[in-house]
Design a protein around this motif. Structure first.
Motif, PDB file in Angstrom:
ATOM      1  N   VAL A   1      -1.751   6.619   2.998  1.00 29.04           N
ATOM      2  CA  VAL A   1      -2.378   7.638   3.838  1.00 29.04           C
ATOM      3  C   VAL A   1      -3.644   8.121   3.136  1.00 29.04           C
ATOM      4  CG1 VAL A   1      -2.136   9.888   4.955  1.00 29.04           C
ATOM      5  CG2 VAL A   1      -0.154   8.371   4.765  1.00 29.04           C
ATOM      6  N   VAL A   2      -4.767   8.078   3.859  1.00 26.85           N
ATOM      7  CA  VAL A   2      -6.033   8.555   3.312  1.00 26.85           C
ATOM      8  C   VAL A   2      -6.611   9.588   4.271  1.00 26.85           C
ATOM      9  CG1 VAL A   2      -6.448   6.311   2.219  1.00 26.85           C
ATOM     10  CG2 VAL A   2      -7.458   6.785   4.461  1.00 26.85           C
ATOM     11  N   GLY A   3      -7.574  10.359   3.774  1.00 26.23           N
ATOM     12  CA  GLY A   3      -8.199  11.339   4.657  1.00 26.23           C
ATOM     13  C   GLY A   3      -8.862  12.455   3.891  1.00 26.23           C
ATOM     14  N   GLU A   4      -9.071  13.573   4.577  1.00 29.08           N
ATOM     15  CA  GLU A   4      -9.701  14.734   3.962  1.00 29.08           C
ATOM     16  C   GLU A   4      -8.807  15.290   2.855  1.00 29.08           C
ATOM     17  OE1 GLU A   4     -10.353  17.548   7.017  1.00 29.08           O
ATOM     18  OE2 GLU A   4     -11.856  16.366   8.073  1.00 29.08           O
ATOM     19  N   ARG A   5      -9.439  15.643   1.740  1.00 37.42           N
ATOM     20  CA  ARG A   5      -8.674  16.187   0.615  1.00 37.42           C
ATOM     21  C   ARG A   5      -7.864  17.420   1.037  1.00 37.42           C
ATOM     22  NH1 ARG A   5      -9.578  15.239  -4.652  1.00 37.42           N
ATOM     23  NH2 ARG A   5     -11.665  14.395  -4.172  1.00 37.42           N
ATOM     24  N   SER A   6      -8.436  18.241   1.919  1.00 39.15           N
ATOM     25  CA  SER A   6      -7.799  19.497   2.293  1.00 39.15           C
ATOM     26  C   SER A   6      -6.532  19.317   3.127  1.00 39.15           C
ATOM     27  CB  SER A   6      -8.790  20.375   3.069  1.00 39.15           C
ATOM     28  OG  SER A   6      -9.214  19.709   4.260  1.00 39.15           O
ATOM     29  N   VAL A   7      -6.316  18.134   3.726  1.00 40.94           N
ATOM     30  CA  VAL A   7      -5.148  17.945   4.585  1.00 40.94           C
ATOM     31  C   VAL A   7      -4.132  16.962   4.003  1.00 40.94           C
ATOM     32  CG1 VAL A   7      -6.546  18.440   6.620  1.00 40.94           C
ATOM     33  CG2 VAL A   7      -6.127  16.058   5.977  1.00 40.94           C
ATOM     34  N   LEU A   8      -4.489  16.265   2.940  1.00 37.73           N
ATOM     35  CA  LEU A   8      -3.587  15.238   2.417  1.00 37.73           C
ATOM     36  C   LEU A   8      -2.257  15.823   1.951  1.00 37.73           C
ATOM     37  CD1 LEU A   8      -5.893  12.788   0.412  1.00 37.73           C
ATOM     38  CD2 LEU A   8      -4.651  12.335   2.539  1.00 37.73           C
TER      39      LEU A   8
ATOM     40  N   VAL B   1       0.510  15.736   4.539  1.00 42.00           N
ATOM     41  CA  VAL B   1       1.013  14.481   5.101  1.00 42.00           C
ATOM     42  C   VAL B   1       1.433  13.473   4.026  1.00 42.00           C
ATOM     43  CG1 VAL B   1      -0.320  14.691   7.235  1.00 42.00           C
ATOM     44  CG2 VAL B   1      -1.351  13.572   5.263  1.00 42.00           C
ATOM     45  N   ARG B   2       1.457  13.901   2.763  1.00 45.68           N
ATOM     46  CA  ARG B   2       1.785  12.953   1.699  1.00 45.68           C
ATOM     47  C   ARG B   2       3.289  12.705   1.539  1.00 45.68           C
ATOM     48  NH1 ARG B   2      -0.797  13.325  -2.647  1.00 45.68           N
ATOM     49  NH2 ARG B   2      -2.339  14.948  -2.147  1.00 45.68           N
ATOM     50  N   GLU B   3       4.101  13.493   2.258  1.00 46.66           N
ATOM     51  CA  GLU B   3       5.558  13.387   2.109  1.00 46.66           C
ATOM     52  C   GLU B   3       6.072  11.973   2.351  1.00 46.66           C
ATOM     53  OE1 GLU B   3       9.586  15.107   4.352  1.00 46.66           O
ATOM     54  OE2 GLU B   3       7.591  15.892   4.869  1.00 46.66           O
ATOM     55  N   HIS B   4       5.502  11.275   3.314  1.00 48.33           N
ATOM     56  CA  HIS B   4       6.011   9.954   3.686  1.00 48.33           C
ATOM     57  C   HIS B   4       5.136   8.817   3.134  1.00 48.33           C
ATOM     58  CE1 HIS B   4       8.673  12.065   6.443  1.00 48.33           C
ATOM     59  NE2 HIS B   4       7.622  12.722   6.904  1.00 48.33           N
ATOM     60  N   ALA B   5       4.214   9.133   2.239  1.00 43.56           N
ATOM     61  CA  ALA B   5       3.272   8.125   1.738  1.00 43.56           C
ATOM     62  C   ALA B   5       3.636   7.658   0.333  1.00 43.56           C
ATOM     63  CB  ALA B   5       1.855   8.682   1.742  1.00 43.56           C
ATOM     64  N   ASP B   6       3.452   6.372   0.088  1.00 42.31           N
ATOM     65  CA  ASP B   6       3.590   5.833  -1.262  1.00 42.31           C
ATOM     66  C   ASP B   6       2.294   6.016  -2.045  1.00 42.31           C
ATOM     67  OD1 ASP B   6       6.250   4.685  -0.861  1.00 42.31           O
ATOM     68  OD2 ASP B   6       5.243   3.246   0.452  1.00 42.31           O
TER      69      ASP B   6
END
Length: 307
Positions: free
Chosen positions: A262-269, A272-277
């Motif tokens: 998962v990539v994106g804006e630093r402020s929102v990562l 959404v990082r809970e399900h990302a490796d």
């Protein structure tokens, strides 16, 4: 004669005019598509040139800073970015190197400037400063001095260092392999693709209405900010649910993914990082598909430092 009496002649003429207009529009559409393809290619070439110039500027700025310091004036022989076929070619060349000496080739992953292993610092000496600047990077050297490089991998492995008869360069560090879920998240845009060995086989994307500026009158600034934050939270909740559906086996979208990025804006990562490796910052913008394509291309780009 009969056609004129029944008014069919005018209709036939009108049909002919419309068919010609349609053919003209089709030709314009084909020409526009060709121009669009050329524009994409031109943009990619321009981005590569910009990257090269930025590397040169960074190198010159660092050299200028060290001119008045105590650090030895060592420089990279070359810095370049590689992706796709070009990266595959570079990695395949390095993988093809073999040594008759079972400890003739050094491979190490240096996660940061403060974690350089002794095997690397012993070999590189004063050039260890270049390794620190390149970190995180996979560092390569051979005992003849013919190979000396640091490559920044898109996916970081655990730290290691070893002398062996081959370089250790696993494909999964540098290229999309197996079944991969890749998502890009912004405060108002979400896009997710499922990839099989780098080819996209599924897509989901959406945008959400998020107020970007407070107009004069109406809501107070505080109320505006609360409403905007609520819109972003709802968007991120939807994005998180979509990622979970693909990554964790919920809903009908479940797949057996080898990795979730998962990539994106630093402020929102953080949301959404809970399900990302793996997570990373990305400034990709545009429509969901455009943002996904740009982010995917940028993520799977490796920076090669010739030391």
């Amino acid at each position: 004669m009969i056609d004129r009496l029944l008014g069919r002649a005018e209709l036939k003429e009108r049909i002919a005019e419309l068919e010609e207009a349609n053919r003209h529009l089709e030709r314009r559409a084909e020409a526009e598509e060709a121009r669009r393809s050329d524009a994409v290619a031109d943009r990619q070439r321009a981005e590569e040139r910009v990257n090269e110039l930025e590397h040169r500027i960074e190198s010159l700025e660092e050299r200028l800073e060290r001119t008045g310091g105590d650090e030895a004036a060592v420089e990279y022989r070359r810095v370049s970015d590689a992706r796709g076929a070009r990266l595959d070619d570079a990695l395949d060349r390095l993988r093809a190197i073999e040594s008759d000496d079972p400890e003739g080739l050094l491979t190490a992953f240096v996660p940061d400037a403060n974690a350089v292993p002794e095997s690397v610092s012993d070999w590189f000496g004063e050039r260890t400063a270049l390794v620190r600047r390149a970190a995180p990077a996979v560092v390569l050297a051979d005992d003849t001095g013919a190979v000396s490089a640091a490559i920044t991998p898109p996916v970081e492995p655990a730290a290691f260092d070893r002398w062996d008869d081959r370089f250790r360069l696993e494909r999964s560090w540098f290229r999309p392999a197996g079944t991969l879920v890749f998502a890009v998240v912004r405060s108002d845009t979400f896009a997710l693709g499922v990839y099989e060995d780098g080819d996209r086989v599924d897509f989901e994307g959406f945008t959400s209405e998020v107020k970007s500026a407070h107009s004069k009158g109406g809501f107070s600034q505080g109320r505006f900010e609360r409403r905007r934050e609520g819109q972003i939270e709802e968007h991120l909740d939807d994005a998180n649910s979509a990622i979970a559906a693909y990554a964790d086996g919920t809903e009908s979208a479940a797949i057996d993914a080898d990795r979730v990025i998962v990539v994106g804006e630093r402020s929102v990562l953080g949301r959404v990082r809970e399900h990302a490796d793996v997570t990373d910052v990305s400034d990709a913008t545009g429509s969901p598909k455009e943002a996904l394509d740009d982010a995917f291309r940028d993520f799977w780009t490796a920076r090669i430092h010739a030391i």
